[in-house]
Design a protein around this motif. Structure first.
Motif, short mmCIF file in Angstrom:
data_model
loop_
_atom_site.label_atom_id
_atom_site.label_comp_id
_atom_site.label_asym_id
_atom_site.label_seq_id
_atom_site.Cartn_x
_atom_site.Cartn_y
_atom_site.Cartn_z
N LYS A 31 0.82 -1.21 0.00
CA LYS A 31 0.00 0.00 0.00
C LYS A 31 0.86 1.27 0.00
CE LYS A 31 -0.34 0.22 5.05
NZ LYS A 31 0.22 1.56 5.24
N TYR A 32 2.15 1.15 0.31
CA TYR A 32 2.99 2.33 0.40
C TYR A 32 3.31 2.91 -0.98
CZ TYR A 32 3.78 0.90 5.24
OH TYR A 32 3.61 0.55 6.55
N GLY A 33 3.43 4.24 -1.02
CA GLY A 33 3.81 4.92 -2.25
C GLY A 33 5.08 5.73 -2.04
N THR A 34 5.32 6.67 -2.94
CA THR A 34 6.47 7.56 -2.78
C THR A 34 6.27 8.43 -1.55
OG1 THR A 34 5.39 9.10 -4.31
CG2 THR A 34 7.03 7.62 -5.23
N ILE A 35 7.37 8.79 -0.92
CA ILE A 35 7.30 9.54 0.34
C ILE A 35 6.85 10.97 0.09
CG2 ILE A 35 8.64 10.38 2.30
CD1 ILE A 35 10.46 7.95 1.94
N LYS A 36 5.83 11.40 0.81
CA LYS A 36 5.34 12.77 0.67
C LYS A 36 6.32 13.72 1.34
CE LYS A 36 1.18 13.80 0.02
NZ LYS A 36 -0.29 14.03 0.01
N GLN A 37 6.72 14.77 0.61
CA GLN A 37 7.70 15.74 1.11
C GLN A 37 7.43 17.11 0.53
OE1 GLN A 37 11.93 14.13 1.10
NE2 GLN A 37 10.97 12.62 -0.24
N ILE A 38 7.95 18.13 1.20
CA ILE A 38 7.97 19.49 0.66
C ILE A 38 9.35 19.70 0.06
CG2 ILE A 38 7.69 21.95 1.13
CD1 ILE A 38 6.06 21.17 3.62
N THR A 39 9.40 20.10 -1.20
CA THR A 39 10.69 20.21 -1.89
C THR A 39 11.39 21.53 -1.58
OG1 THR A 39 9.92 21.32 -3.91
CG2 THR A 39 9.61 18.93 -3.77
N SER A 40 12.58 21.66 -2.14
CA SER A 40 13.41 22.83 -1.88
C SER A 40 12.81 24.13 -2.39
CB SER A 40 14.80 22.63 -2.50
OG SER A 40 14.69 22.47 -3.90
N ILE A 41 11.91 24.06 -3.38
CA ILE A 41 11.28 25.28 -3.89
C ILE A 41 9.82 25.38 -3.47
CG2 ILE A 41 12.86 25.52 -5.84
CD1 ILE A 41 10.72 24.33 -7.65
N GLY A 42 9.42 24.55 -2.51
CA GLY A 42 8.10 24.69 -1.92
C GLY A 42 6.99 23.92 -2.59
N ASN A 43 7.33 22.93 -3.40
CA ASN A 43 6.29 22.06 -3.98
C ASN A 43 6.07 20.86 -3.06
OD1 ASN A 43 5.96 23.64 -6.31
ND2 ASN A 43 7.69 22.64 -7.30
N ILE A 102 5.39 16.84 -3.06
CA ILE A 102 5.47 15.66 -3.91
C ILE A 102 5.15 14.42 -3.09
CG2 ILE A 102 7.22 16.68 -5.43
CD1 ILE A 102 9.31 14.95 -3.93
N GLY A 103 4.88 13.32 -3.77
CA GLY A 103 4.73 12.04 -3.09
C GLY A 103 3.30 11.72 -2.70
N GLU A 104 3.15 10.51 -2.16
CA GLU A 104 1.83 9.97 -1.83
C GLU A 104 1.66 9.62 -0.36
OE1 GLU A 104 0.91 7.30 -5.74
OE2 GLU A 104 2.61 6.67 -4.52
N THR A 105 2.70 9.06 0.25
CA THR A 105 2.54 8.47 1.59
C THR A 105 3.31 9.26 2.64
OG1 THR A 105 2.38 6.28 0.56
CG2 THR A 105 2.77 6.35 2.94
N ILE A 106 2.62 9.65 3.69
CA ILE A 106 3.25 10.34 4.82
C ILE A 106 3.75 9.29 5.81
CG2 ILE A 106 2.91 11.93 6.74
CD1 ILE A 106 0.72 13.28 5.15
#
Length: 362
Positions: free
Chosen positions: A152-164, A166-170
């Motif tokens: 069920k896990y996805g890509t790690i949800k993060q705030i990027t260096s320019i404030g976007n 990304i990701g699916e799973t916290i």
């Protein structure tokens, strides 16, 4: 008397053969421990010609298990370009969450950071070459979107260096709200001050867009700004920054309703065809939009925005893996059956021989 001696010798021989056969099964047929193995479909990323695929793992909120670039990260290639690695032997243990990055050791391209724990053992990672995800530490670079076939896990949800966002799973040890607090309170990189230098937006817009992507509302942002100030937010020079004056609740585009984020399920369909254009070279300065160049460097501490830690749940599907491989348990059972049949055949043959000898004695 002579026939009795012969019979005794034959019976002793049968017992010895039986013991030896059972002993051989116990010693040679013991299955290897593959409980910590995960797999990667190199063909899904277009890495069929790669001579080394690397499995990089770091503990969420902690340290890397094996240094980036180490030869010890190289997996083993199997049939149909399916690579494997025993991350259990690497140090992945129950009760913790980790970040996994699949890296093409030859071309230094990589897949997005994927959440991993022991429930993923036996599962297979694949890449979707039509979907690229911004590198959280360097927006000049992007990576192929990575997915588990079963977990069920996805890509790690993060705030990027320019404030976007990304990701699916916290990860389990944080939340959408805490991610925003950390970004506002960060004393280093990445942080809101750094994002504003490169994204071409003001603080009001940047904060609103981050909060919206995280599913937060106006009240959440107002509380996060106050908490960030208390925890020591600054602009990198040592001076504390109060974002309240640069973000106004009345001007916010956010909803007044409470917002909570539910991680989305990873895609289970086979990856689509590769992009038709070759990724461009990265720019020399951080752009406002991510480029298409895969990352060539190890991830920085940016992953602390989504830092994990102890896994509070036991969810996850443990099925999956390389279906072309033979099950160790099945091979073991087959070998046991073969040895049993051979032993019985040997005993039967000896009994026939004894019977014939007894007839001759008479």
């Amino acid at each position: 008397m002579k026939s009795k001696k012969i019979l005794s010798l034959m019976l002793a021989l049968c017992i010895a053969l039986t013991v030896c056969g059972v002993g051989a099964v116990a010693v040679t047929a013991a299955p290897a421990d593959h409980s910590g193995v995960i797999y990667f479909d190199a063909a899904s990323a277009g890495w069929e010609k790669s001579e080394r695929i690397m499995f990089y793992v770091y503990e969420i909120g902690g340290e890397e298990l094996i240094p980036w670039g180490s030869k010890r990260l190289i997996g083993t290639e199997g049939a149909d370009h399916i690579w494997s690695y025993d991350v259990g032997a690497m140090g992945v243990v129950p009760g913790k969450q980790y970040g996994l990055i699949m890296n093409d050791g030859a071309g230094f391209a990589q897949c997005s950071e994927l959440l991993l724990d022991t429930t993923c053992f036996g599962d297979t990672v694949y890449a979707d070459r039509n979907v690229r995800i911004e590198n959280p530490a360097d927006s000049n670079k992007t990576s192929f979107s990575a997915h588990w076939k079963q977990s069920k896990y996805g890509t790690i949800k993060q705030i990027t260096s320019i404030g976007n966002v990304i990701g699916e799973t916290i990860p389990a040890n944080t939340s959408a709200y805490q991610m925003l607090v950390n970004f506002l309170a960060s004393k280093g990189y990445p942080c809101l001050t750094n994002a504003l230098k490169f994204n071409g937006k003001d603080a009001q817009t940047t904060i609103d867009e981050i909060a919206k992507a995280l599913g937060l509302n106006k009240n959440d942002v107002e509380k996060a700004i106050q908490e960030a100030k208390v925890t020591g937010a600054n602009d990198g020079s040592g001076d504390k920054t109060d974002w309240t004056g640069k973000w106004e609740k009345a001007k916010s585009i956010l909803s007044d309703d409470s917002g909570s984020v539910t991680p989305t399920q990873p895609v289970t369909a086979a990856p689509t065809q590769a992009p038709t254009q070759t990724p461009t070279q990265p720019a020399t300065q951080a752009p406002t939009q991510p480029s298409t160049q895969p990352s060539t460097q190890a991830p920085t501490q940016s992953s602390t925005n989504a830092a994990g830690g102890n896994n509070s749940s036991n969810n996850g599907n443990t099925s999956g893996g390389n279906t072309s491989s033979t099950s160790p348990k099945t091979g073991y059972q087959g070998f046991m059956l073969l040895m049993l049949l051979l032993t019985l055949a040997g005993v039967g043959g000896v009994c026939v021989s004894v019977k014939q000898l007894l007839k001759k004695e008479r």
